[in-house]
Motif scaffolding. Structure first.
Motif, PDB file in Angstrom:
ATOM      1  N   THR A  91       0.861  -1.172   0.000  1.00 59.74           N
ATOM      2  CA  THR A  91       0.000   0.000   0.000  1.00 59.74           C
ATOM      3  C   THR A  91       0.900   1.224   0.000  1.00 59.74           C
ATOM      4  O   THR A  91       2.050   1.164   0.454  1.00 59.74           O
ATOM      5  CB  THR A  91      -0.925   0.046   1.231  1.00 59.74           C
ATOM      6  OG1 THR A  91      -0.110   0.068   2.410  1.00 59.74           O
ATOM      7  CG2 THR A  91      -1.873  -1.139   1.275  1.00 59.74           C
ATOM      8  N   GLY A  92       0.398   2.311  -0.502  1.00 60.82           N
ATOM      9  CA  GLY A  92       1.148   3.555  -0.516  1.00 60.82           C
ATOM     10  C   GLY A  92       0.403   4.602  -1.310  1.00 60.82           C
ATOM     11  O   GLY A  92      -0.791   4.453  -1.588  1.00 60.82           O
ATOM     12  N   THR A  93       1.113   5.674  -1.660  1.00 63.63           N
ATOM     13  CA  THR A  93       0.513   6.729  -2.464  1.00 63.63           C
ATOM     14  C   THR A  93       1.362   6.953  -3.716  1.00 63.63           C
ATOM     15  O   THR A  93       2.589   6.902  -3.666  1.00 63.63           O
ATOM     16  CB  THR A  93       0.397   8.050  -1.680  1.00 63.63           C
ATOM     17  OG1 THR A  93       1.693   8.440  -1.237  1.00 63.63           O
ATOM     18  CG2 THR A  93      -0.531   7.917  -0.483  1.00 63.63           C
ATOM     19  N   GLU A  95       1.478   9.829  -6.758  1.00 63.84           N
ATOM     20  CA  GLU A  95       0.977  11.141  -7.168  1.00 63.84           C
ATOM     21  C   GLU A  95      -0.162  11.602  -6.274  1.00 63.84           C
ATOM     22  O   GLU A  95      -1.187  12.118  -6.728  1.00 63.84           O
ATOM     23  CB  GLU A  95       0.567  11.117  -8.645  1.00 63.84           C
ATOM     24  CG  GLU A  95       1.737  10.829  -9.573  1.00 63.84           C
ATOM     25  CD  GLU A  95       1.355  10.732 -11.038  1.00 63.84           C
ATOM     26  OE1 GLU A  95       0.143  10.750 -11.360  1.00 63.84           O
ATOM     27  OE2 GLU A  95       2.277  10.638 -11.860  1.00 63.84           O
ATOM     28  N   GLY A  96       0.010  11.373  -4.970  1.00 65.74           N
ATOM     29  CA  GLY A  96      -0.952  11.842  -3.979  1.00 65.74           C
ATOM     30  C   GLY A  96      -2.195  10.994  -3.815  1.00 65.74           C
ATOM     31  O   GLY A  96      -3.035  11.280  -2.965  1.00 65.74           O
ATOM     32  N   GLN A  97      -2.319   9.940  -4.596  1.00 64.57           N
ATOM     33  CA  GLN A  97      -3.510   9.085  -4.530  1.00 64.57           C
ATOM     34  C   GLN A  97      -3.185   7.755  -3.867  1.00 64.57           C
ATOM     35  O   GLN A  97      -2.147   7.157  -4.160  1.00 64.57           O
ATOM     36  CB  GLN A  97      -4.045   8.818  -5.944  1.00 64.57           C
ATOM     37  CG  GLN A  97      -4.484  10.058  -6.680  1.00 64.57           C
ATOM     38  CD  GLN A  97      -5.643  10.751  -5.996  1.00 64.57           C
ATOM     39  OE1 GLN A  97      -6.622  10.116  -5.601  1.00 64.57           O
ATOM     40  NE2 GLN A  97      -5.521  12.062  -5.813  1.00 64.57           N
ATOM     41  N   PRO A  98      -4.063   7.271  -2.988  1.00 65.25           N
ATOM     42  CA  PRO A  98      -3.813   5.965  -2.369  1.00 65.25           C
ATOM     43  C   PRO A  98      -3.834   4.858  -3.423  1.00 65.25           C
ATOM     44  O   PRO A  98      -4.678   4.856  -4.316  1.00 65.25           O
ATOM     45  CB  PRO A  98      -4.976   5.786  -1.387  1.00 65.25           C
ATOM     46  CG  PRO A  98      -5.839   6.969  -1.501  1.00 65.25           C
ATOM     47  CD  PRO A  98      -5.298   7.876  -2.559  1.00 65.25           C
ATOM     48  N   ARG A  99      -2.879   3.961  -3.316  1.00 67.84           N
ATOM     49  CA  ARG A  99      -2.785   2.831  -4.248  1.00 67.84           C
ATOM     50  C   ARG A  99      -2.397   1.584  -3.466  1.00 67.84           C
ATOM     51  O   ARG A  99      -1.827   1.660  -2.380  1.00 67.84           O
ATOM     52  CB  ARG A  99      -1.728   3.081  -5.321  1.00 67.84           C
ATOM     53  CG  ARG A  99      -1.976   4.261  -6.205  1.00 67.84           C
ATOM     54  CD  ARG A  99      -3.052   3.954  -7.246  1.00 67.84           C
ATOM     55  NE  ARG A  99      -3.443   5.121  -7.992  1.00 67.84           N
ATOM     56  CZ  ARG A  99      -2.874   5.572  -9.094  1.00 67.84           C
ATOM     57  NH1 ARG A  99      -1.849   4.933  -9.606  1.00 67.84           N
ATOM     58  NH2 ARG A  99      -3.323   6.643  -9.689  1.00 67.84           N
ATOM     59  N   SER A 100      -2.655   0.452  -4.073  1.00 66.70           N
ATOM     60  CA  SER A 100      -2.263  -0.815  -3.455  1.00 66.70           C
ATOM     61  C   SER A 100      -2.135  -1.866  -4.554  1.00 66.70           C
ATOM     62  O   SER A 100      -2.622  -1.683  -5.664  1.00 66.70           O
ATOM     63  CB  SER A 100      -3.280  -1.259  -2.407  1.00 66.70           C
ATOM     64  OG  SER A 100      -4.541  -1.488  -3.007  1.00 66.70           O
ATOM     65  N   GLY A 101      -1.484  -2.951  -4.210  1.00 65.08           N
ATOM     66  CA  GLY A 101      -1.329  -4.050  -5.142  1.00 65.08           C
ATOM     67  C   GLY A 101      -0.983  -5.315  -4.381  1.00 65.08           C
ATOM     68  O   GLY A 101      -0.665  -5.276  -3.190  1.00 65.08           O
ATOM     69  N   ALA A 102      -1.049  -6.416  -5.076  1.00 66.59           N
ATOM     70  CA  ALA A 102      -0.750  -7.708  -4.455  1.00 66.59           C
ATOM     71  C   ALA A 102      -0.371  -8.684  -5.551  1.00 66.59           C
ATOM     72  O   ALA A 102      -0.652  -8.473  -6.725  1.00 66.59           O
ATOM     73  CB  ALA A 102      -1.960  -8.222  -3.672  1.00 66.59           C
ATOM     74  N   GLY A 103       0.267  -9.763  -5.138  1.00 68.22           N
ATOM     75  CA  GLY A 103       0.641 -10.787  -6.101  1.00 68.22           C
ATOM     76  C   GLY A 103       1.362 -11.932  -5.430  1.00 68.22           C
ATOM     77  O   GLY A 103       1.243 -12.143  -4.218  1.00 68.22           O
ATOM     78  N   ARG A 104       2.123 -12.643  -6.246  1.00 70.50           N
ATOM     79  CA  ARG A 104       2.862 -13.815  -5.781  1.00 70.50           C
ATOM     80  C   ARG A 104       4.342 -13.592  -5.984  1.00 70.50           C
ATOM     81  O   ARG A 104       4.753 -12.926  -6.936  1.00 70.50           O
ATOM     82  CB  ARG A 104       2.427 -15.052  -6.551  1.00 70.50           C
ATOM     83  CG  ARG A 104       0.972 -15.402  -6.338  1.00 70.50           C
ATOM     84  CD  ARG A 104       0.540 -16.506  -7.245  1.00 70.50           C
ATOM     85  NE  ARG A 104       0.617 -16.034  -8.642  1.00 70.50           N
ATOM     86  CZ  ARG A 104       0.244 -16.741  -9.681  1.00 70.50           C
ATOM     87  NH1 ARG A 104      -0.184 -17.960  -9.524  1.00 70.50           N
ATOM     88  NH2 ARG A 104       0.330 -16.251 -10.897  1.00 70.50           N
ATOM     89  N   GLY A 105       5.143 -14.175  -5.106  1.00 72.42           N
ATOM     90  CA  GLY A 105       6.587 -14.048  -5.219  1.00 72.42           C
ATOM     91  C   GLY A 105       7.280 -15.381  -5.032  1.00 72.42           C
ATOM     92  O   GLY A 105       6.773 -16.269  -4.341  1.00 72.42           O
ATOM     93  N   THR A 106       8.426 -15.503  -5.666  1.00 68.29           N
ATOM     94  CA  THR A 106       9.314 -16.641  -5.488  1.00 68.29           C
ATOM     95  C   THR A 106      10.720 -16.081  -5.327  1.00 68.29           C
ATOM     96  O   THR A 106      11.131 -15.216  -6.102  1.00 68.29           O
ATOM     97  CB  THR A 106       9.279 -17.579  -6.717  1.00 68.29           C
ATOM     98  OG1 THR A 106       7.937 -17.997  -6.953  1.00 68.29           O
ATOM     99  CG2 THR A 106      10.172 -18.784  -6.510  1.00 68.29           C
ATOM    100  N   ASN A 107      11.426 -16.551  -4.311  1.00 65.98           N
ATOM    101  CA  ASN A 107      12.805 -16.116  -4.095  1.00 65.98           C
ATOM    102  C   ASN A 107      13.724 -17.320  -3.999  1.00 65.98           C
ATOM    103  O   ASN A 107      13.364 -18.345  -3.397  1.00 65.98           O
ATOM    104  CB  ASN A 107      12.938 -15.311  -2.802  1.00 65.98           C
ATOM    105  CG  ASN A 107      12.430 -13.902  -2.935  1.00 65.98           C
ATOM    106  OD1 ASN A 107      11.512 -13.639  -3.705  1.00 65.98           O
ATOM    107  ND2 ASN A 107      13.002 -12.992  -2.178  1.00 65.98           N
ATOM    108  N   VAL A 108      14.911 -17.171  -4.570  1.00 63.12           N
ATOM    109  CA  VAL A 108      15.994 -18.137  -4.425  1.00 63.12           C
ATOM    110  C   VAL A 108      17.050 -17.451  -3.559  1.00 63.12           C
ATOM    111  O   VAL A 108      17.521 -16.365  -3.897  1.00 63.12           O
ATOM    112  CB  VAL A 108      16.595 -18.534  -5.783  1.00 63.12           C
ATOM    113  CG1 VAL A 108      17.778 -19.469  -5.594  1.00 63.12           C
ATOM    114  CG2 VAL A 108      15.535 -19.155  -6.684  1.00 63.12           C
ATOM    115  N   LEU A 109      17.372 -18.077  -2.438  1.00 61.55           N
ATOM    116  CA  LEU A 109      18.380 -17.542  -1.530  1.00 61.55           C
ATOM    117  C   LEU A 109      19.639 -18.389  -1.621  1.00 61.55           C
ATOM    118  O   LEU A 109      19.562 -19.600  -1.832  1.00 61.55           O
ATOM    119  CB  LEU A 109      17.884 -17.568  -0.087  1.00 61.55           C
ATOM    120  CG  LEU A 109      16.527 -16.939   0.215  1.00 61.55           C
ATOM    121  CD1 LEU A 109      16.233 -17.017   1.709  1.00 61.55           C
ATOM    122  CD2 LEU A 109      16.447 -15.521  -0.288  1.00 61.55           C
TER     123      LEU A 109
END
Length: 125
Positions: A91-93, A95-109
């Motif tokens: 979540t965040g802003t 250009e002054g407008q509230p926005r959000s997003g979501a999804g899937r992640g994969t990490n190799v460590l």
């Protein structure tokens, strides 16, 4: 080196999440491998400097961003590598407008002498 515990790896991912939420590239940098490759929705980035550039751009674009990792699963563990998948949300802003997003992640460590870094990250929405 023995296989790491999922507690150690989960703590690493929590530290990674906290570093991202600090919006401070200096905190994120040591957690990323020099030869890392990141695949984001807006493109691919190869090498730590390119990855950090993309992350810095995100920090500059999304004001007050809060990034969250949920439903973390470890799908493979080795003495010097681990792979996880998870769901992410932000979540965040913009250009002054509230926005959000979501999804899937994969990490190799990858781990060396007990120090873990992200070698690959793939985020998709």
């Amino acid at each position: 080196m023995t296989d790491p515990s999922t507690d150690v790896l989960t703590a690493f991912m929590h530290a990674y999440e906290q570093a991202a939420n600090s919006h401070d590239i200096a905190q994120v940098a040591p957690l990323i491998a020099p030869d890392a490759v990141y695949w984001f929705s807006d493109g691919s980035h190869q090498g730590r400097d390119a990855v950090l550039g993309a992350i810095a751009e995100t920090f500059a674009t999304i004001g007050d961003e809060v990034y969250r990792i949920d439903d973390l699963e470890w799908i493979t563990l080795g003495s010097d590598h681990a792979v996880c998948r998870y769901r992410f949300a932000w979540t965040g802003t913009i250009e002054g407008q509230p926005r959000s997003g979501a999804g899937r992640g994969t990490n190799v460590l990858v781990g060396t002498d007990g120090t873990w870094q992200v070698l690959h990250e793939h985020l998709s929405t």
